[in-house]
Enzyme design. Structure first.
Site, PDB file in Angstrom:
ATOM      1  N   GLU A 159     -97.230  23.369 -32.868  1.00 18.77           N
ATOM      2  CA  GLU A 159     -96.232  22.829 -34.244  1.00 18.77           C
ATOM      3  C   GLU A 159     -96.050  22.820 -35.627  1.00 18.77           C
ATOM      4  OE1 GLU A 159     -99.736  19.164 -34.323  1.00 18.77           O
ATOM      5  OE2 GLU A 159     -99.121  18.471 -32.042  1.00 18.77           O
TER       6      GLU A 159
ATOM      7  N   GLU B 218    -101.100  17.684 -25.362  1.00 16.47           N
ATOM      8  CA  GLU B 218    -101.852  17.206 -26.813  1.00 16.47           C
ATOM      9  C   GLU B 218    -101.897  15.758 -26.873  1.00 16.47           C
ATOM     10  OE1 GLU B 218    -102.361  18.516 -30.649  1.00 16.47           O
ATOM     11  OE2 GLU B 218    -102.185  20.507 -30.426  1.00 16.47           O
TER      12      GLU B 218
END
Ligand code: GAL
Length: 687
Positions: free
Chosen positions: A171, A330
């Site tokens: 991320e 995710e």
């Protein structure tokens, strides 16, 4: 297996294939699994993990994302033993591996040697170790160390038979995007020198004649740190671009190592395209650089109708992937741990979420995380295997979902069918969010959310597109909020409408160019011609004030903003029934070439937006879809046929008309002409 340790022993893996692989290697089905952190558990537990993964239908797990300190316990000293054993174990169970480069958390020894690789906030505070993501991405020491560990991992595992995908870092942009330290300042100046021909051009672009900000030497330029009052907007905008580019440059360095040493394995990094979750990356640029676009999405648990936000994030992800398949890397089985109140998911909600992502183009559904941690900051985060163990609702739903996803393998590679495009630009969002705008209620993200929800409510499937993209394939293009628009984008929209397209534009769009400089002449400079109007003055409304709009098709309600609009070819559809612009045009339509361009000069409530959108859709020739309100219907089309996903978010059973007969893949039943979708259920028909 024999692990090569030096670059010389790597097989003839030389040149990367011209066309990179676009899906995890060797994955025979949709991806199902999650982040797996076996390093938090004694090895005896791994056997149980793998047995339960098989029971749940897990096909792939993400491994090693935070393992740098374990893999390189001291500078240049490596310990791959545990990861070797783990990958071999997963391979023996037929589970594919999405292998991380662990560069999001450098080990403590690294910071001892390089304390200046810790990032500095805008306020000048240096962040500390003891968490994750504390990185100055301009630090040469960090870049070197990250390249070294990436290279070692690639050398070691390039040929491991379990390896399906590389997962670079984690991320990017969250929790730290920009770093304001002196090293970053130096890097910013380098970036500016590449962007501008000289200081003269930079001073002009940044409008430094204002408030005497002129720069006479490159060394005088700094990051936009805290200033006594509003800072230079063009400088801040370039800084935001520099930040996204710097992180992307870091990604590329790792990617290129992986491509070089493991040419057959695709490389990804997990995006967070939801506008509520990452603000610092220009994902249009990032989407071009990964082999497979991957995304993480977390529901804002308390937000009403958060499944609409999920759909928006999935559509945005597919769009930055250029319409190609992408992968949900995710999401959560239940509660997260970082919201004010971490609500569990309702029964069936996890499956609806997962299948909604797949409906909108994902090639699977992965979770954070496989097994719930006992310690650390995320121990109260849900998992596929919760603290409660296998005698739990979550586990039963995880096993059922694994079976469901297992039955959908044939949807792989099919494409989502969309009705319209919404234009979105992260750079425009960055610009609009800067200080001292005409109203604090100008919120591009809220506008995009509202327009997306209006399209969702009318059962339209939308792509997102960059303002300069080719739009000719879409009957309808929506522009909720594009404050910054280049002349090229304006010309693009004009061409689109003249060629027969239908365009609808929200207020405060087309105002400034790429340097946050107002386009010359009346507002909205980039859009005057296509909209057939000018705006003489903005008239924001006081907090809470609403205004009535009158038109032949009925009255509407709006708030927060109005404008003095002067039609110059456009026709008024609704006019202001009150407020500062009373009697003047509020919503207009401009017939241009073979198309039409609508302008909404105020912020309509949901009912108003729906009423206008109905007219706009009619212009675009998009028929009304008579479907149950809370049922989400999305179509994917591929070589093996058409797939219709129907997701019932409502509390009542629903019926969806079908264009023909087909097999419902989750129940195995044949359906013809009509599909029953029980409350809370999902159905997928292969037509
Ligand atoms: C994600 C992150 C994961 C985990 C998760 C918790 O943003 O990538 O590592 O922290 O959030 O929701």
């Amino acid at each position: 297996m024999d692990h090569p340790l030096t670059r010389d022993t790597i097989p003839a893996a030389a040149a990367a294939p011209a066309e990179r692989r676009r899906r995890p290697v060797g994955l025979p089905a949709l991806a199902y699994g999650g982040d797996y952190n076996p390093e938090q558990w004694p090895e005896e537990v791994w056997e149980e993990d793998v047995r339960l993964m098989r029971e749940a239908g897990v096909t792939m797990v993400s491994v090693g994302i935070f393992s740098w300190a374990l893999l390189e316990p001291g500078p240049g000293r490596y310990d791959f033993g545990w990861l070797d054993r783990l990958l071999d174990l997963l391979h023996s169970a037929g589970i594919r591996v999405d292998l991380g480069t662990p560069t999001v958390v450098p080990p403590a020894w690294f910071y001892r040697a390089h304390p200046d690789a810790l990032p500095v906030t805008r306020e000048g505070v240096r962040l500390e170790i003891g968490s994750r993501g504390a990185i100055c991405h301009s630090s040469p020491a960090y870049r070197q160390a990250a390249a070294a560990i990436t290279e070692q991992i690639a050398l070691r595992y390039a040929d491991h038979p379990a390896l399906a995908l590389w997962h670079v870092h984690n991320e990017y942009g969250v929790p730290v995007g920009a770093c304001y330290c002196d090293t970053s300042a130096e890097d910013f100046r380098r970036w500016l020198r590449e962007r501008y021909t000289g200081l003269g051009e930079l001073n002009a672009a940044w409008g430094t004649a204002f408030w005497g900000q002129r720069y006479g030497a490159w060394e005088e330029i700094r990051p936009p740190r805290l200033t006594p009052t509003a800072g230079n907007p063009a400088q801040q905008l370039d800084w935001a671009r520099f930040t996204s580019d710097t992180l992307l440059d870091n990604f590329r360095r790792e990617r290129d190592i992986l491509h070089r040493l493991a040419p057959g394995i695709p490389v990804t990094t997990n995006f967070m395209t939801a506008l509520s979750q990452c603000e610092s990356l220009d994902y249009w640029a990032w989407g071009r650089e990964v082999d497979i676009v991957a995304n993480d999405h977390y529901l804002v648990a308390e937000a009403p109708r958060n499944h609409v936000n999920l759909a928006m994030s999935a559509d945005l992800t597919r769009s930055v992937a250029g319409g190609r398949p992408w992968l949900l890397l995710e999401h959560s089985t239940g509660a997260v741990n970082w919201q004010p109140r971490n609500l569990p998911k309702h029964p069936g909600e996890m499956a609806r979420n997962s299948l909604a992502h797949i409906a909108r183009g994902s090639e699977g559904a992965m979770f954070f995380q496989w097994r719930a941690s006992r310690y650390g900051a995320e121990k109260f985060h849900s998992a596929m295997l919760p603290h409660a163990g296998t005698d739990s609702r979550i586990w039963r739903e995880v096993v059922a979902l694994g079976a469901a996803i297992g039955s959908l393998g044939s949807v792989r590679d099919s494409r989502v069918v969309s009705d319209a495009a919404i234009l979105w630009d992260w750079q425009s969002w960055w610009a609009q969010r800067l200080e001292w705008r005409p109203s604090v209620e100008l919120d591009a993200r809220a506008q995009a959310d509202a327009w997306y929800a209006a399209a969702w409510d009318r059962h339209l499937t939308v792509d997102f597109a960059h303002p300069e993209a080719d739009l000719s394939g879409y009957p309808l293009v929506l522009v909720p909020a594009l404050y910054l628009m280049t002349g090229a984008a304006g010309a693009n929209l004009r061409r689109y409408v003249e060629g027969g397209g239908t365009l609808a534009v929200g207020h405060f769009s087309g105002i400034v160019d790429e340097h946050d400089t107002v386009h010359p002449g009346p507002y909205p400079g980039a859009l005057r011609e296509v909209l057939g109007l000018t705006v003489e003055e903005f008239a924001p409304l006081p907090e809470g004030r609403t205004v009535r709009l009158d038109g032949p098709a009925g009255t509407l309600s709006a708030g927060s903003w109005s404008e003095f609009v002067v039609p110059r070819g456009a026709e008024t559809q609704w006019s202001y029934g009150g407020g500062p612009a009373a009697g003047g045009p509020a919503i207009t339509r401009h017939a241009l070439g073979r198309g039409s361009a609508w302008y909404l000069s105020t912020r309509l409530d949901a009912a108003g937006l729906d009423a206008v959108l109905a007219r706009v859709c009619a212009d675009a020739g998009l028929p009304e879809r008579r479907l149950p309100h809370e049922v989400e219907v999305v179509e994917r089309i591929g070589e093996l046929g058409r797939y219709l996903f129907a997701i019932n978010h409502g509390a009542a059973d629903a019926r969806v008309p079908l264009p023909g007969a087909g097999m419902e893949l989750l129940t195995g039943l044949l359906v013809d002409g009509e599909l029953e979708v029980p409350a809370g259920a999902v159905r997928v028909v292969h037509l």
